[in-house]
Scaffold this motif. Structure first.
Motif, PDB file in Angstrom:
ATOM      1  N   GLY B  27       0.802  -1.221   0.000  1.00  0.00           N
ATOM      2  CA  GLY B  27       0.000   0.000   0.000  1.00  0.00           C
ATOM      3  C   GLY B  27       0.832   1.267   0.000  1.00  0.00           C
ATOM      4  N   LEU B  28       1.983   1.243  -0.665  1.00  0.00           N
ATOM      5  CA  LEU B  28       2.880   2.404  -0.656  1.00  0.00           C
ATOM      6  C   LEU B  28       2.353   3.504  -1.585  1.00  0.00           C
ATOM      7  CD1 LEU B  28       5.646   3.507   0.342  1.00  0.00           C
ATOM      8  CD2 LEU B  28       6.646   2.540  -1.727  1.00  0.00           C
ATOM      9  N   THR B  29       2.070   4.658  -1.001  1.00  0.00           N
ATOM     10  CA  THR B  29       1.622   5.808  -1.791  1.00  0.00           C
ATOM     11  C   THR B  29       2.502   7.002  -1.447  1.00  0.00           C
ATOM     12  OG1 THR B  29      -0.663   5.029  -1.863  1.00  0.00           O
ATOM     13  CG2 THR B  29      -0.305   7.369  -2.268  1.00  0.00           C
ATOM     14  N   VAL B  30       3.001   7.662  -2.491  1.00  0.00           N
ATOM     15  CA  VAL B  30       3.894   8.805  -2.295  1.00  0.00           C
ATOM     16  C   VAL B  30       3.408   9.970  -3.141  1.00  0.00           C
ATOM     17  CG1 VAL B  30       6.276   9.621  -2.373  1.00  0.00           C
ATOM     18  CG2 VAL B  30       5.814   7.195  -2.034  1.00  0.00           C
ATOM     19  N   ALA B  31       3.454  11.179  -2.572  1.00  0.00           N
ATOM     20  CA  ALA B  31       3.049  12.366  -3.326  1.00  0.00           C
ATOM     21  C   ALA B  31       4.060  13.471  -3.108  1.00  0.00           C
ATOM     22  CB  ALA B  31       1.662  12.822  -2.876  1.00  0.00           C
ATOM     23  N   TYR B  32       4.298  14.254  -4.157  1.00  0.00           N
ATOM     24  CA  TYR B  32       5.095  15.469  -4.016  1.00  0.00           C
ATOM     25  C   TYR B  32       4.132  16.648  -4.042  1.00  0.00           C
ATOM     26  CZ  TYR B  32       9.276  12.761  -5.094  1.00  0.00           C
ATOM     27  OH  TYR B  32      10.286  11.853  -5.071  1.00  0.00           O
ATOM     28  N   PRO B  36       0.170  13.009  -6.449  1.00  0.00           N
ATOM     29  CA  PRO B  36       0.614  11.635  -6.220  1.00  0.00           C
ATOM     30  C   PRO B  36       1.524  11.148  -7.343  1.00  0.00           C
ATOM     31  CG  PRO B  36      -1.731  11.711  -6.691  1.00  0.00           C
ATOM     32  CD  PRO B  36      -1.264  13.112  -6.694  1.00  0.00           C
ATOM     33  N   VAL B  37       2.603  10.506  -6.979  1.00  0.00           N
ATOM     34  CA  VAL B  37       3.559  10.009  -7.948  1.00  0.00           C
ATOM     35  C   VAL B  37       3.511   8.492  -7.996  1.00  0.00           C
ATOM     36  CG1 VAL B  37       5.960  10.121  -8.687  1.00  0.00           C
ATOM     37  CG2 VAL B  37       5.001  11.959  -7.301  1.00  0.00           C
ATOM     38  N   LEU B  38       3.172   7.921  -6.855  1.00  0.00           N
ATOM     39  CA  LEU B  38       3.146   6.473  -6.760  1.00  0.00           C
ATOM     40  C   LEU B  38       1.895   6.086  -5.985  1.00  0.00           C
ATOM     41  CD1 LEU B  38       5.085   4.220  -7.603  1.00  0.00           C
ATOM     42  CD2 LEU B  38       6.036   4.295  -5.302  1.00  0.00           C
ATOM     43  N   PHE B  64       9.904   5.381  -5.923  1.00  0.00           N
ATOM     44  CA  PHE B  64       9.671   4.110  -5.245  1.00  0.00           C
ATOM     45  C   PHE B  64      10.890   3.702  -4.417  1.00  0.00           C
ATOM     46  CE2 PHE B  64      10.546  -0.529  -5.733  1.00  0.00           C
ATOM     47  CZ  PHE B  64       9.802  -0.914  -4.627  1.00  0.00           C
ATOM     48  N   LEU B  65      12.086   3.770  -5.047  1.00  0.00           N
ATOM     49  CA  LEU B  65      13.290   3.365  -4.321  1.00  0.00           C
ATOM     50  C   LEU B  65      13.486   4.232  -3.080  1.00  0.00           C
ATOM     51  CD1 LEU B  65      16.068   2.616  -6.979  1.00  0.00           C
ATOM     52  CD2 LEU B  65      14.488   1.060  -5.840  1.00  0.00           C
ATOM     53  N   LYS B  66      13.378   5.541  -3.270  1.00  0.00           N
ATOM     54  CA  LYS B  66      13.648   6.451  -2.152  1.00  0.00           C
ATOM     55  C   LYS B  66      12.632   6.270  -1.030  1.00  0.00           C
ATOM     56  CE  LYS B  66      16.088  10.209  -4.462  1.00  0.00           C
ATOM     57  NZ  LYS B  66      15.928  11.591  -4.971  1.00  0.00           N
ATOM     58  N   ALA B  67      11.376   6.091  -1.403  1.00  0.00           N
ATOM     59  CA  ALA B  67      10.347   5.929  -0.375  1.00  0.00           C
ATOM     60  C   ALA B  67      10.511   4.581   0.330  1.00  0.00           C
ATOM     61  CB  ALA B  67       8.963   6.037  -1.002  1.00  0.00           C
ATOM     62  N   ALA B  68      10.845   3.542  -0.462  1.00  0.00           N
ATOM     63  CA  ALA B  68      10.996   2.210   0.138  1.00  0.00           C
ATOM     64  C   ALA B  68      12.181   2.174   1.093  1.00  0.00           C
ATOM     65  CB  ALA B  68      11.163   1.162  -0.958  1.00  0.00           C
ATOM     66  N   LEU B  69      13.166   3.066   0.870  1.00  0.00           N
ATOM     67  CA  LEU B  69      14.336   3.116   1.749  1.00  0.00           C
ATOM     68  C   LEU B  69      14.168   4.180   2.829  1.00  0.00           C
ATOM     69  CD1 LEU B  69      17.177   2.701  -0.900  1.00  0.00           C
ATOM     70  CD2 LEU B  69      16.149   0.973   0.570  1.00  0.00           C
ATOM     71  N   GLY B  70      13.007   4.816   2.860  1.00  0.00           N
ATOM     72  CA  GLY B  70      12.749   5.819   3.892  1.00  0.00           C
ATOM     73  C   GLY B  70      13.495   7.123   3.688  1.00  0.00           C
ATOM     74  N   LEU B  71      13.993   7.379   2.473  1.00  0.00           N
ATOM     75  CA  LEU B  71      14.746   8.615   2.235  1.00  0.00           C
ATOM     76  C   LEU B  71      13.814   9.792   1.973  1.00  0.00           C
ATOM     77  CD1 LEU B  71      17.579   7.179  -0.040  1.00  0.00           C
ATOM     78  CD2 LEU B  71      17.748   7.843   2.352  1.00  0.00           C
ATOM     79  N   ILE B  72      12.587   9.515   1.545  1.00  0.00           N
ATOM     80  CA  ILE B  72      11.576  10.568   1.388  1.00  0.00           C
ATOM     81  C   ILE B  72      10.312  10.109   2.113  1.00  0.00           C
ATOM     82  CG2 ILE B  72      12.440  11.543  -0.789  1.00  0.00           C
ATOM     83  CD1 ILE B  72      10.358   9.840  -2.233  1.00  0.00           C
ATOM     84  N   PRO B  73       9.501  11.051   2.575  1.00  0.00           N
ATOM     85  CA  PRO B  73       8.299  10.663   3.315  1.00  0.00           C
ATOM     86  C   PRO B  73       7.263  10.023   2.401  1.00  0.00           C
ATOM     87  CG  PRO B  73       8.392  13.048   3.034  1.00  0.00           C
ATOM     88  CD  PRO B  73       9.663  12.512   2.491  1.00  0.00           C
ATOM     89  N   ARG B  74       6.444   9.142   2.964  1.00  0.00           N
ATOM     90  CA  ARG B  74       5.377   8.516   2.189  1.00  0.00           C
ATOM     91  C   ARG B  74       4.042   8.876   2.827  1.00  0.00           C
ATOM     92  NH1 ARG B  74       8.188   4.690   5.200  1.00  0.00           N
ATOM     93  NH2 ARG B  74       6.945   3.512   6.691  1.00  0.00           N
ATOM     94  N   GLY B  77       1.602   3.317   3.666  1.00  0.00           N
ATOM     95  CA  GLY B  77       2.275   2.109   3.218  1.00  0.00           C
ATOM     96  C   GLY B  77       3.192   1.535   4.271  1.00  0.00           C
ATOM     97  N   ASP B  78       3.354   0.208   4.223  1.00  0.00           N
ATOM     98  CA  ASP B  78       4.254  -0.492   5.124  1.00  0.00           C
ATOM     99  C   ASP B  78       5.453  -1.009   4.350  1.00  0.00           C
ATOM    100  OD1 ASP B  78       2.620  -0.179   7.363  1.00  0.00           O
ATOM    101  OD2 ASP B  78       1.339  -1.820   6.682  1.00  0.00           O
ATOM    102  N   ILE B  79       6.585  -1.047   5.030  1.00  0.00           N
ATOM    103  CA  ILE B  79       7.820  -1.496   4.398  1.00  0.00           C
ATOM    104  C   ILE B  79       8.476  -2.511   5.325  1.00  0.00           C
ATOM    105  CG2 ILE B  79      10.096  -0.786   3.546  1.00  0.00           C
ATOM    106  CD1 ILE B  79       8.872   2.067   3.301  1.00  0.00           C
ATOM    107  N   ALA B  80       8.990  -3.589   4.750  1.00  0.00           N
ATOM    108  CA  ALA B  80       9.724  -4.545   5.573  1.00  0.00           C
ATOM    109  C   ALA B  80      10.949  -5.038   4.821  1.00  0.00           C
ATOM    110  CB  ALA B  80       8.835  -5.722   5.952  1.00  0.00           C
ATOM    111  N   VAL B  81      12.015  -5.231   5.573  1.00  0.00           N
ATOM    112  CA  VAL B  81      13.242  -5.803   5.033  1.00  0.00           C
ATOM    113  C   VAL B  81      13.443  -7.126   5.746  1.00  0.00           C
ATOM    114  CG1 VAL B  81      15.723  -5.495   4.792  1.00  0.00           C
ATOM    115  CG2 VAL B  81      14.196  -3.524   4.599  1.00  0.00           C
ATOM    116  N   TYR B  82      13.311  -8.221   5.021  1.00  0.00           N
ATOM    117  CA  TYR B  82      13.327  -9.562   5.617  1.00  0.00           C
ATOM    118  C   TYR B  82      12.357  -9.630   6.797  1.00  0.00           C
ATOM    119  CZ  TYR B  82      17.387 -10.446   2.720  1.00  0.00           C
ATOM    120  OH  TYR B  82      18.221 -10.606   1.652  1.00  0.00           O
ATOM    121  N   GLY B  83      11.192  -9.050   6.605  1.00  0.00           N
ATOM    122  CA  GLY B  83      10.153  -9.136   7.623  1.00  0.00           C
ATOM    123  C   GLY B  83      10.330  -8.200   8.802  1.00  0.00           C
TER     124      GLY B  83
END
Lengths: 309, 267
Positions: B27-32, B36-38, B64-74, B77-83
């Protein structure tokens, strides 16, 4: 020689310490495109200093320094606020905040009893380098005598402590400062908070600016945040060398500037000396001009020659 | 296709993030600035895979990459790295941003930049030592840049800069390598070096995610694709998802049939 120690040495020490503290911090501000931060903070502290004076009811260094520190913190918050609400660039937000705060400081000075008691606009701009004296000094041996050193002016002690703190800060967090200046994203992913380091840098900028402002005035503070670092940047591609060169430029400017201010005009036949802080700032500006023109790689002359070929 | 299941939490249904995936988002949604961009992206990167993230300009790949790595606010959405939450596991991911993300005039040498990848290992209040510099030199050697260790980074070519970034990511010794357009505008030597490194990383069990622009080399360098255009269009193994139909949907019919034929994508 005793006169030199009594009247010139403390002033030179103040100039050199102020130059060193601001000059070192300036390197990281320059790399982050935040050189204006030094400018901003050295201006916004004025209302804080006047406020501290009014609250304490006397020229109390600690109340005034506390007020200055508080003003610096408030202004950093204001800059962030203006940047977000106004959707303008950081530099523009800084420009807005520091002119407003400085103007407020000037009005407070004029409208209150603070005027005339050693606190005035001229003092804010040029500081009072020359007023530092060390009357107990009798010879060079006193430089190693704790008892005599203890009666150096309080401003010298304060600035020496702040300069030591700045040097320790840079040594302790050199790699974090380097990394967060170059690539904040990587810093964050390595668990080094770029915001945290950025905030620490602003706090150190404020500490250096406030301590130096009191002794040497805002003109020299601004010059020292920008010029030594910018000069050194023209001369090297290594950050470590840049820090050393900027320190050298800062110290040399402090000594040479004071000497020119005190002894230059009489040599040229003018009756009196000129503002030491102003002259030190001028000297560091000249260093920067020279570096811009003659630097081996980045100098204007070198570049025009290489494009001509 | 997806390993996601749905569990009820506080009366809401939320997807449970795949604990095996090196990078899973739900459910990752990002807007500038409210644009909305994603939109509502749910995807799990395959463990041990080499995934190309493709899509037209403005499709939200870098976002997507930046948001998934927490470098920009979202926005959500939830993000997990190996759970595990991103906060606890960012060190498992090495991120190589686009070259334009940093100031190459910065007073640092190639060796300095690679050493930065080791700062976590150096620790607070310490300076990098000989051991770290030796490691950094070894990483430069892997990307054939050993001869440029003491060069100021601004004096390197674009491809060489990209290889310095790759060496820095290798120094981080991460399990997941995330790269933004590593092949964009690089020379042949750099392209070979990057491809070689990606292969050996995968052999070591690392997972790789790359934003990639060159559709012709997707099948050569990657085994999975994530096709984006504001939202997820398709995802899966290259052999299944990288089809002419999905490409047309992703690029909005802007690809000519001849281009598609050249990609070897099945119609």
């Amino acid at each position: 020689m005793t006169t030199f120690l009594q009247f010139d040495f403390p002033s030179i020490l103040l100039g050199v310490l102020a130059a060193l503290a601001c000059g070192l911090i300036g390197n990281f501000l320059l790399l982050r495109g935040q050189s204006l931060m030094g400018d901003t903070i050295s201006h916004v502290v004025l209302p804080g200093i006047v406020g501290g004076f009014l609250l304490a009811g006397a020229v109390s260094s600690w109340a005034m320094l506390g007020g200055a520190g508080l003003a610096a913190v408030i202004s950093v918050g204001l800059i962030e606020l203006v940047r977000r609400l106004g959707k303008v660039e950081t530099q523009a937000a800084m420009g807005l905040v520091f002119t407003t705060m400085f103007a407020l400081g000037v009005l407070m000075l004029e409208q209150t009893g603070a005027r005339g008691v050693h606190l005035d606009v001229e003092h804010a701009l040029y500081g009072s380098l020359e007023s530092a004296v060390w009357l107990d000094a009798t010879g060079w041996r006193d430089l190693f005598d704790p008892a005599t050193l203890a009666v150096l002016p309080a401003s010298v002690h304060r600035l020496a402590a702040v300069t030591a703190i700045v040097i320790l800060f840079v040594l302790a967090f050199y790699k974090e400062l380097k990394l967060t200046s170059f690539d904040p994203g990587l810093a964050d992913s390595l668990g080094i908070s770029s915001r945290g380091i950025g905030f620490a840098l602003v706090v150190m900028t404020a500490v250096a600016a406030v301590a130096a402002f009191d002794a040497v005035g805002s003109i020299l503070v601004i010059a020292m945040f920008v010029c030594p670092a910018a000069t050194a940047r023209m001369l090297t591609d290594s950050l470590r060398a840049q820090l050393w060169i900027s320190a050298g430029v800062a110290v040399t400017s402090g000594i040479l500037g004071y000497w020119l201010a005190a002894f230059g005009p009489p040599l040229l036949g003018f009756p009196s000396s000129v503002s030491a802080a102003g002259m030190i700032a001028l000297v560091t500006g000249v260093f920067q001009m020279a570096a811009m023109l003659f630097a081996p790689h980045y100098g204007a002359l070198r570049r025009s020659r290489s494009t001509a070929m | 296709m997806s390993k996601l299941s749905v569990a009820a939490v506080d009366g809401h249904t939320r997807p449970v993030l795949d604990p095996e995936s090196p990078l899973a988002v739900a459910g990752l949604t990002v807007a500038y600035q409210r644009r909305p961009v994603l939109w509502d992206l749910t995807w799990s990167a395959p463990e041990g895979g080499r995934t190309a993230i493709i899509g037209p300009n403005g499709a939200g790949k870098t976002t997507f990459l930046k948001a998934a790595l927490g470098l920009i606010p979202r926005l959500s959405g939830d993000i997990a790295v190996y759970g595990r939450p991103l906060r606890e596991s960012r060190h498992l991911i090495a991120y190589v941003p686009q070259r334009s993300a940093v100031d190459w005039e910065f007073p640092a040498t190639a060796l300095d930049v690679v050493t930065m990848g080791l700062y976590r290992d150096v620790g607070w209040l310490r300076w990098p030592g000989r051991r770290h510099r030796d490691t950094a030199r070894r990483m430069l050697d892997i990307v054939d840049m050993a001869g440029f260790a003491d060069r100021q980074i601004g004096q390197l070519s674009g491809g060489q800069q990209q290889r310095v970034f790759l060496a820095r990511a290798l120094a981080q010794d991460a399990r997941v390598l995330v790269m933004d357009e590593p092949f964009a505008g690089v020379d042949a030597a750099t392209e070979r070096a990057i491809a070689k490194v990606l292969e050996s990383l995968q052999a070591d069990g690392c997972s790789i995610l790359c934003v990639h622009h060159d559709l012709e080399t997707v099948a050569a360098y990657f085994d999975h694709v994530l096709m984006l255009n504001g939202r997820k269009i398709a995802a899966g193994p290259v052999t299944e998802a990288f089809t002419a139909e999905n490409l047309q949907r992703t690029y909005g019919g802007r690809l000519a049939p001849t281009q598609l034929a050249g990609l070897g994508a099945e119609a």
